[in-house]
Design a protein around this motif. Structure first.
Motif, mmCIF file in Angstrom:
data_model
loop_
_atom_site.group_PDB
_atom_site.id
_atom_site.type_symbol
_atom_site.label_atom_id
_atom_site.label_comp_id
_atom_site.label_asym_id
_atom_site.label_seq_id
_atom_site.Cartn_x
_atom_site.Cartn_y
_atom_site.Cartn_z
ATOM 1 N N VAL A 1 0.864 -1.186 0.000
ATOM 2 C CA VAL A 1 0.000 0.000 0.000
ATOM 3 C C VAL A 1 0.901 1.236 0.000
ATOM 4 N N ASP B 1 0.546 5.074 0.166
ATOM 5 C CA ASP B 1 -0.433 6.136 0.432
ATOM 6 C C ASP B 1 0.061 6.952 1.629
ATOM 7 N N ILE C 1 -7.122 -0.235 4.776
ATOM 8 C CA ILE C 1 -6.752 -1.306 3.841
ATOM 9 C C ILE C 1 -6.053 -2.442 4.584
ATOM 10 N N LEU D 1 -1.444 -1.172 -4.175
ATOM 11 C CA LEU D 1 -2.533 -0.195 -4.070
ATOM 12 C C LEU D 1 -1.875 1.173 -3.942
ATOM 13 N N ASP E 1 -1.842 5.434 -4.131
ATOM 14 C CA ASP E 1 -2.454 6.766 -4.132
ATOM 15 C C ASP E 1 -1.736 7.623 -5.170
ATOM 16 N N ILE F 1 -3.443 -1.146 -8.524
ATOM 17 C CA ILE F 1 -4.786 -0.577 -8.384
ATOM 18 C C ILE F 1 -4.624 0.819 -7.792
ATOM 19 N N ILE G 1 -5.814 4.081 -5.859
ATOM 20 C CA ILE G 1 -6.803 4.503 -4.865
ATOM 21 C C ILE G 1 -6.737 6.017 -4.774
ATOM 22 N N ILE H 1 -13.553 -2.876 -2.358
ATOM 23 C CA ILE H 1 -12.097 -2.922 -2.524
ATOM 24 C C ILE H 1 -11.587 -4.358 -2.435
ATOM 25 N N VAL I 1 -9.572 -6.117 -5.593
ATOM 26 C CA VAL I 1 -8.226 -6.653 -5.408
ATOM 27 C C VAL I 1 -8.209 -8.137 -5.775
#
Length: 857
Positions: free
Chosen positions: A724, A726, A735, A769, A771, A798, A800, A830, A834
């Motif tokens: 992730v 972000d 998440i 994931l 941002d 993906i 976000i 989500i 995923v």
């Protein structure tokens, strides 16, 4: 069907239908059905009458979900509101995703039902009407009254207060165009909004005050006062407010005040008087406030005299057409002329164009005068052709008023064809200031004229604030240089000459002849010849003259013909690159290969000229794109610069490949071949570049790398890490909570941290994931580096984001993103997305593995 708006209600429950009819019948004509199919059939027959549909979600046969699907598939543009007794978020999310405009919950709240139905209808029907009404009365940018509404409101205020004293004030910002030129139109818009906000604050503190935006940066207000000192104090305070916007901008406001002494005057006349007062101090940075005086009305009276006599003057042929020759510096002989107009008044003698042209432009009469001049020129061109004389082209002026005629191009074509004049003999001149009034219209007119074989000149180039911007937007054929650049300052530092030489050089690069106008001295002529200016116009050679004198002048100066041999076989040279000769058209402009002329200074390169094929490939010509290095992906910039250096060092054609962005936001792979031509001065070198789109080839290579990587992955364990990236701790925590039981979740606060983790655990990461908006390195830069690395390119991503913009989603998908999820998160959504991405990636790996095994067999 009914005078009221029709609302269609579909519900299998009779009681619920009756409740809705009772709630809505007062304001709407309600048609109800218990069967959804019957309701849909009614809707299909009466699409124009039905303004809104309320449908129950759970019904036998066709339910609300199926009804929504059928409405969407049929293309019916009707707002549908879903009624449901299920208050769960899943149902609400699903109906909205299926195309419902809104939903209402059972049991019904009468006020909520009416409001939601009314809102849905208003969004489809009334919003457009209200928007049009708003535009008619309000300035769209600032939200305050526009000129017409302001004047009407002022009239009402004056009529309601006949015993009060009023001051009418008009103000603008001196040289405001410079703000747009230096800081951009967005900053200019912010300043205009700031000025409007200042007026709103002022109005909130006073009674009997109207205000509005007149045009551009021009505003006006009319307010009650008791003493003149009070008015000047108000203006002084307002000047400080304006200047406090940004001290670095040095905004200089210009005020004109009319102390209303006659309330019966129209507010339009009051505005004219305040405008006259403002002109008195225009350009004065010390005294920026002008007050209307009665003697200023003399100007208005003179203007009125001109207006009163203009129609009669045109009917009696008092307007005389003069011609001012344009001389070729190659032959020192006339090569054409510009048509000008003089007013020979039977009593007042010759009236200066400086007096009547501005008046005619203001009241629109200039259009009739222009048409008169154009027809006179057509008659003379026809006369010369009939006499067996091959005339030089004559240019006429198109005023900004002419541009507002939507049939102007057709009118000119019809007029010229009426006299059977070859289009190339009838040339047209437009000023760059006309472009600033309405660039879109001017571009259309110029395009239409050029398509029909007319030559279009840009007149007074350099006299406006945005000359280069205008030249970029308008594809004219000839550049007329304003010789005010050559004004002597007594410094003898050569700055004026450098400017003119640069403009002439630029015109050559663009393939346009240059005409210098206002040439009055021999040294000017010599200098212009030395820098390659082709034509001059001015008192040094000839003043404007009656047409019969021009005919005599042309007869006495027979045209000198110079024949030039065209060499199509020789190598490219600096001289040929500067020319607009036929060989350049064959070798460059007409080529299907995207080509460009480049200038390289050792650290960066710029495009000086590009052909049509270049524009078709990249969506814009390289000259107007700015710095081409800004469009090249970072990791390839050194390769491109090295190619230029090697071409100079080895004096041979070199090639490089790189990835670059294009105007539409996409990316292309480009192969560039560079041919070194020669040096300009000590530091700059000139190249011809041929470019090829190799995007498909590179994409195939990338896919092969992915395939190879999957094949080489063997029987490695399925990746178990989820990364992730972000900077939002809240989003990352949500998440992590969702996936903690299924994956080892790694967190990164910015793109750089994420990139390092991805490279370290590249064989273990199942999905990223990402941002898009983060410090240090944002999502786009992360994707660029990740996709450039063959070890990480096939790892799914993906996005976000809190942005729900469709254009952004398309851009991301084009950069190789596998899916796009918007915040705030819905856990089930989500998790499902995923899983879908990971499953797809696993299926792909399995498919490749099976294919590999089949190949071995």
């Amino acid at each position: 069907m009914a005078n009221k708006d029709v609302v269609l209600v579909i519900d299998d429950d009779r009681i619920d239908r009756e409740i809705l009819k009772n709630i809505l019948s007062k304001d709407f004509y309600v048609v109800d059905y218990q069967d959804a199919q019957e309701g849909f059939d009614f809707l299909a027959r009466h699409e124009q009458d039905v303004k809104c549909v309320v449908v129950d979600v759970y019904m036998p046969g066709m339910d609300g979900y199926e009804f929504l699907k059928k409405v969407n598939e049929s293309g019916l543009k009707i707002p549908v509101i879903v009624a449901t007794s299920d208050s769960g978020e899943d149902t609400q999310v699903r109906v909205l995703a299926d195309g419902a405009w809104d939903f209402i919950s059972k049991p019904y709240n009468a006020e909520i039902v009416k409001l939601r139905v009314q809102n849905a209808i208003m969004r489809t029907e009334f919003f457009a009407f209200k928007k049009l009404k708003y535009i008619a009365e309000y300035d769209v940018l600032t939200g305050i009254f526009n000129k017409d509404k302001f004047l009407k409101k002022t009239r009402i205020m004056l009529d309601n207060n006949p015993d009060k004293k009023f001051a009418f004030i008009r103000f603008d910002i001196d040289r405001f165009q410079l703000v747009n030129s230096f800081y951009g139109s967005s900053e200019g818009d912010r300043i205009i909004k700031y000025l409007a906000m200042g007026l709103e604050n002022l109005a909130n503190q006073r009674q009997n005050l109207t205000y509005g935006r007149i045009e551009a940066e021009v505003f006006a207000l009319c307010g009650e006062y008791e003493t003149e000192e009070e008015v000047f104090k108000l203006i002084e305070d307002h000047i400080e407010i304006i200047k406090s916007y940004n001290r670095n901008f040095d905004l200089v406001p210009n005020f004109g005040v009319y102390f209303v002494d006659d309330l019966t005057l129209s507010p339009g006349v009051m505005l004219d008087r305040a405008t006259l007062a403002a002109k008195e101090c225009k350009g004065n940075y010390i005294d920026t406030v002008g007050v209307f005086k009665p003697e200023m009305s003399i100007r208005l009276e003179k203007e009125q005299e001109i207006v009163n006599e203009m129609v009669q003057a045109l009917q009696e042929d008092q307007f005389i057409v003069y011609l001012q020759p344009k001389y070729s510096l190659e032959t020192n002989a006339p090569a054409g002329a510009e048509a000008l107009v003089r007013w020979m008044h039977p009593k007042k003698g010759m009236i200066s164009p400086g007096l009547f042209i501005p008046v005619f432009e203001k009241n629109g009469f200039i259009e009739r005068l222009d048409h008169y001049v154009w027809e006179v020129i057509c008659k003379y061109l026809r006369k010369w052709l009939d006499e067996g004389i091959k005339p030089h082209p004559i240019s006429v002026n198109i005023s900004r008023v002419d541009l507002y005629n939507p049939q102007i191009v057709e009118f000119i074509i019809g007029l010229v064809d009426k006299y059977s004049i070859p289009h190339e003999l009838f040339q047209l001149e437009l000023t760059e200031t006309a472009y600033m009034d309405n660039p879109h219209i001017m571009k259309q007119v110029v395009s239409g004229l050029k398509e029909n074989g007319f030559t279009v000149m840009m007149d007074d180039f350099g006299s406006g604030y945005s000359s280069l911007s205008v030249l970029k937007e308008i594809e004219v054929d000839v550049l007329k240089i304003d010789m005010r650049f050559f004004d002597s300052t007594g410094t003898n530092d050569g700055r004026s000459e450098n400017i003119i030489a640069s403009v002439v050089r630029m015109a050559k690069w663009l393939g346009m002849p240059a005409v210098a106008e206002g040439v009055e001295k021999a040294e000017q002529v010599n200098f212009l010849g030395s820098v390659g200016c082709e034509y001059v116009q001015g008192f040094y050679f000839a003043r404007p003259m009656p047409i019969d004198e021009y005919e005599k002048l042309v007869r006495e100066n027979k045209e000198k013909t110079v024949t030039k041999n065209v060499d199509l076989t020789g190598a490219l040279t600096m001289d040929k690159l500067w020319s607009s000769a036929p060989e350049m058209e064959i070798l460059f402009s007409n080529s299907a290969q995207p080509s460009a002329i480049c200038e390289f200074d050792g650290s960066k390169f710029t495009y000086l000229r590009t052909n049509n094929a270049y524009k078709e490939l990249f969506g814009a010509d390289g000259v107007s794109e700015g710095n081409p290095m800004d469009y090249i992906f970072y990791e390839y910039k050194n390769d491109v610069l090295e190619a230029f250096t090697n071409a100079i060092k080895n004096d041979e054609i070199t090639e490089c490949q790189y990835k670059r962005r294009v105007q539409q936001g996409n990316a292309l792979w480009v192969s560039k071949k560079l041919q070194y031509i020669g040096k300009v001065g000590e530091e700059k070198s000139i190249f011809v570049a041929n470019l090829t789109d190799i995007t498909v080839q590179k994409e195939v290579e990338t896919e092969l790398k992915k395939l190879k990587k999957v094949m080489n992955s063997g029987n490695k364990d399925k990746p178990k890490k989820l990364l992730v990236v972000d900077d939002s701790e809240l989003s990352s925590r949500i998440i992590k909570d969702i996936f903690d039981n299924s994956y080892e979740v790694m967190l990164a606060k910015n793109g750089l941290e994420g990139l390092n983790l991805l490279r370290e655990y590249k064989n273990e990461v199942a999905v990223v994931l990402l941002d898009m908006v983060m410090p240090i390195m944002d999502g786009k830069e992360f994707l660029t580096h990740k996709n450039a690395d063959e070890d990480t390119v096939d790892i799914p991503v993906i996005v976000i984001s809190s942005e729900n913009d469709e254009g952004l989603q398309v851009d991301m998908l084009q950069m190789g993103v596998n899916d796009y999820i918007t915040k705030p998160f819905v856990a089930e959504v989500i998790a499902r997305r995923v899983k879908n991405v990971i499953d797809y990636n696993e299926r792909f790996r399995k498919m490749v593995k099976e294919y590999q095994n089949m190949s071995k067999d």
